[in-house]
Scaffold this active site. Structure first.
Site, PDB file in Angstrom:
ATOM      1  N   GLN A   9      34.025  47.351  45.024  1.00 18.78           N
ATOM      2  CA  GLN A   9      34.243  48.930  44.109  1.00 18.78           C
ATOM      3  C   GLN A   9      34.189  49.809  45.132  1.00 18.78           C
ATOM      4  O   GLN A   9      33.735  49.761  46.200  1.00 18.78           O
ATOM      5  CB  GLN A   9      33.017  48.760  43.324  1.00 18.78           C
ATOM      6  CG  GLN A   9      32.854  49.711  42.367  1.00 18.78           C
ATOM      7  CD  GLN A   9      31.624  49.724  41.266  1.00 18.78           C
ATOM      8  OE1 GLN A   9      31.059  48.454  41.073  1.00 18.78           O
ATOM      9  NE2 GLN A   9      31.306  50.742  40.436  1.00 18.78           N
ATOM     10  N   SER A  88      31.283  41.989  48.178  1.00 24.84           N
ATOM     11  CA  SER A  88      30.639  42.424  46.786  1.00 24.84           C
ATOM     12  C   SER A  88      31.472  41.621  45.676  1.00 24.84           C
ATOM     13  O   SER A  88      31.943  40.792  45.552  1.00 24.84           O
ATOM     14  CB  SER A  88      30.116  43.674  46.651  1.00 24.84           C
ATOM     15  OG  SER A  88      29.298  43.931  45.538  1.00 24.84           O
ATOM     16  N   LEU A  89      31.861  42.537  44.901  1.00 22.76           N
ATOM     17  CA  LEU A  89      32.998  42.293  43.714  1.00 22.76           C
ATOM     18  C   LEU A  89      34.094  41.589  44.137  1.00 22.76           C
ATOM     19  O   LEU A  89      34.764  40.636  43.565  1.00 22.76           O
ATOM     20  CB  LEU A  89      33.600  43.787  43.075  1.00 22.76           C
ATOM     21  CG  LEU A  89      34.732  43.623  42.262  1.00 22.76           C
ATOM     22  CD1 LEU A  89      34.516  42.879  41.146  1.00 22.76           C
ATOM     23  CD2 LEU A  89      35.314  44.935  42.069  1.00 22.76           C
ATOM     24  N   ARG A 113      29.889  41.342  34.599  1.00 26.25           N
ATOM     25  CA  ARG A 113      29.207  41.619  35.704  1.00 26.25           C
ATOM     26  C   ARG A 113      29.393  43.265  35.464  1.00 26.25           C
ATOM     27  O   ARG A 113      28.329  43.801  35.694  1.00 26.25           O
ATOM     28  CB  ARG A 113      29.810  41.420  36.986  1.00 26.25           C
ATOM     29  CG  ARG A 113      29.201  41.784  38.099  1.00 26.25           C
ATOM     30  CD  ARG A 113      30.184  41.350  39.429  1.00 26.25           C
ATOM     31  NE  ARG A 113      29.190  41.232  40.802  1.00 26.25           N
ATOM     32  CZ  ARG A 113      29.360  42.350  41.582  1.00 26.25           C
ATOM     33  NH1 ARG A 113      30.451  43.338  41.097  1.00 26.25           N
ATOM     34  NH2 ARG A 113      28.992  42.387  42.642  1.00 26.25           N
ATOM     35  N   HIS A 198      22.815  45.402  44.700  1.00 22.60           N
ATOM     36  CA  HIS A 198      22.186  44.493  45.595  1.00 22.60           C
ATOM     37  C   HIS A 198      20.877  45.023  45.952  1.00 22.60           C
ATOM     38  O   HIS A 198      20.577  44.870  47.123  1.00 22.60           O
ATOM     39  CB  HIS A 198      23.346  44.662  46.855  1.00 22.60           C
ATOM     40  CG  HIS A 198      24.801  44.024  46.331  1.00 22.60           C
ATOM     41  ND1 HIS A 198      24.923  42.872  45.976  1.00 22.60           N
ATOM     42  CD2 HIS A 198      25.856  44.765  46.489  1.00 22.60           C
ATOM     43  CE1 HIS A 198      26.264  42.637  45.959  1.00 22.60           C
ATOM     44  NE2 HIS A 198      26.662  43.969  45.869  1.00 22.60           N
ATOM     45  N   GLN A 247      24.047  36.868  44.499  1.00 21.17           N
ATOM     46  CA  GLN A 247      24.784  38.141  45.175  1.00 21.17           C
ATOM     47  C   GLN A 247      24.292  39.270  44.502  1.00 21.17           C
ATOM     48  O   GLN A 247      23.994  40.224  45.093  1.00 21.17           O
ATOM     49  CB  GLN A 247      26.187  37.849  44.843  1.00 21.17           C
ATOM     50  CG  GLN A 247      27.068  38.747  46.083  1.00 21.17           C
ATOM     51  CD  GLN A 247      28.128  39.403  45.258  1.00 21.17           C
ATOM     52  OE1 GLN A 247      27.998  40.018  44.110  1.00 21.17           O
ATOM     53  NE2 GLN A 247      29.310  38.940  45.794  1.00 21.17           N
TER      54      GLN A 247
END
Length: 298
Positions: A9, A88-89, A113, A198, A247
């Protein structure tokens, strides 16, 4: 060995994917399918929307995923990765590219998500901050000092040497920033994000996403996928699922992930998707290591 890496992102920009849509029939088919799956015309926002519209969580995450994955699919035989990873994403994009997850299921999970994270952000006012030019150990120490019951700040993104992002309650992040500047950080910059990604504050989103991931079919990937939670290579579908669930509340160990990929033989890193953020990070991680090439497919 060639490693394809996928951004997270923040990499979005107006016009992303339009060239692919206009010139590649396969890309057009996949973008049109994405509109159907999501129930709104994400392509219209991606191609013509304002920066503000693209920043909506329900748009941002699927948009970056779509641009990244469709770029990889359209490479055909030129997608010659021997290992892959995502920030991440971007880990969802990496899993689709590696054959662990179908395009359709990957998009559905990314959409869920995004919605779950948005809800978690609204439930607890929180933020993130980038800490520049301070050792990771010192940042970890200050976060532990500032954190208390109901007041959380934790390391969230180990991006590259000298750049670590912290995440938590607004007051705790602000307090940590002050202490980190006193400790010698070159900058402690609060980021324009809507929540503490996170971190333990994402637990409600993790619970919601866990059910969706467990109900989705995953396959063993064709090539190793390096995952954020432990910075290690994985080829077992069950392990991959558990790491993907973890995650959301665990830090992204990107520095260590890239270092492990290099130890395992990666010499050629290709960023696949919008922007050049990962290329910049990898340059810093690989500084002083000979024979590493870094490029992008945008």
């Amino acid at each position: 060995m060639k490693a394809f890496v996928f951004p997270g992102q923040g990499a979005q920009f107006t016009g992303m994917g339009k060239d692919l849509y206009d010139t590649n029939p396969k890309a057009k088919e996949l973008f049109d399918k994405a509109n159907e799956i999501l129930g709104f015309e994400i392509t219209k926002i991606m191609f013509e929307g304002t920066a503000e519209e693209l920043k909506q969580t329900k748009v941002t995450q699927p948009a970056v995923f779509l641009h990244s994955v469709i770029s990889a699919i359209c490479l055909g035989d030129q997608f010659d990765a021997e290992m892959t990873a995502g920030h991440s994403l971007g880990e969802f994009s990496a899993l689709v590219a590696a054959g662990a997850l179908s395009f359709e299921d990957g998009l559905r999970l990314v959409s869920k998500r995004a919605m779950a994270m948005q809800k978690a952000c609204e439930a607890a006012p929180s933020t993130m901050a980038a800490i520049i030019a301070l050792p990771d150990e010192k940042i970890e120490e200050v976060c532990a000092e500032v954190s208390s019951e109901g007041n959380i700040v934790v390391p969230a993104n180990y991006n590259c040497p000298g750049q670590l992002v912290i995440s938590g309650n607004i007051d705790a992040v602000n307090a940590a920033c002050e202490k980190l500047k006193e400790a010698g950080a070159k900058r402690a910059l609060v980021l324009p994000v809507g929540g503490a990604f996170h971190s333990p504050l994402m637990q409600p989103a993790k619970d919601e996403l866990q059910a969706a991931i467990e109900a989705t079919e995953f396959s063993n990937p064709r090539i190793p996928v390096y995952q954020n939670v432990d910075a290690k290579a994985h080829t077992d579908a069950a392990e991959i699922k558990q790491n993907l669930i973890a995650q959301l509340t665990a830090p992204v160990k990107w520095t260590y992930e890239v270092q492990q990929m290099m130890k395992d033989g990666a010499t050629d890193f290709v960023e696949c998707g919008p922007g050049k953020a990962l290329q910049g990070m990898i340059l810093k991680i690989a500084k002083g290591v000979e024979g590493i090439t870094i490029s992008g497919i945008n």
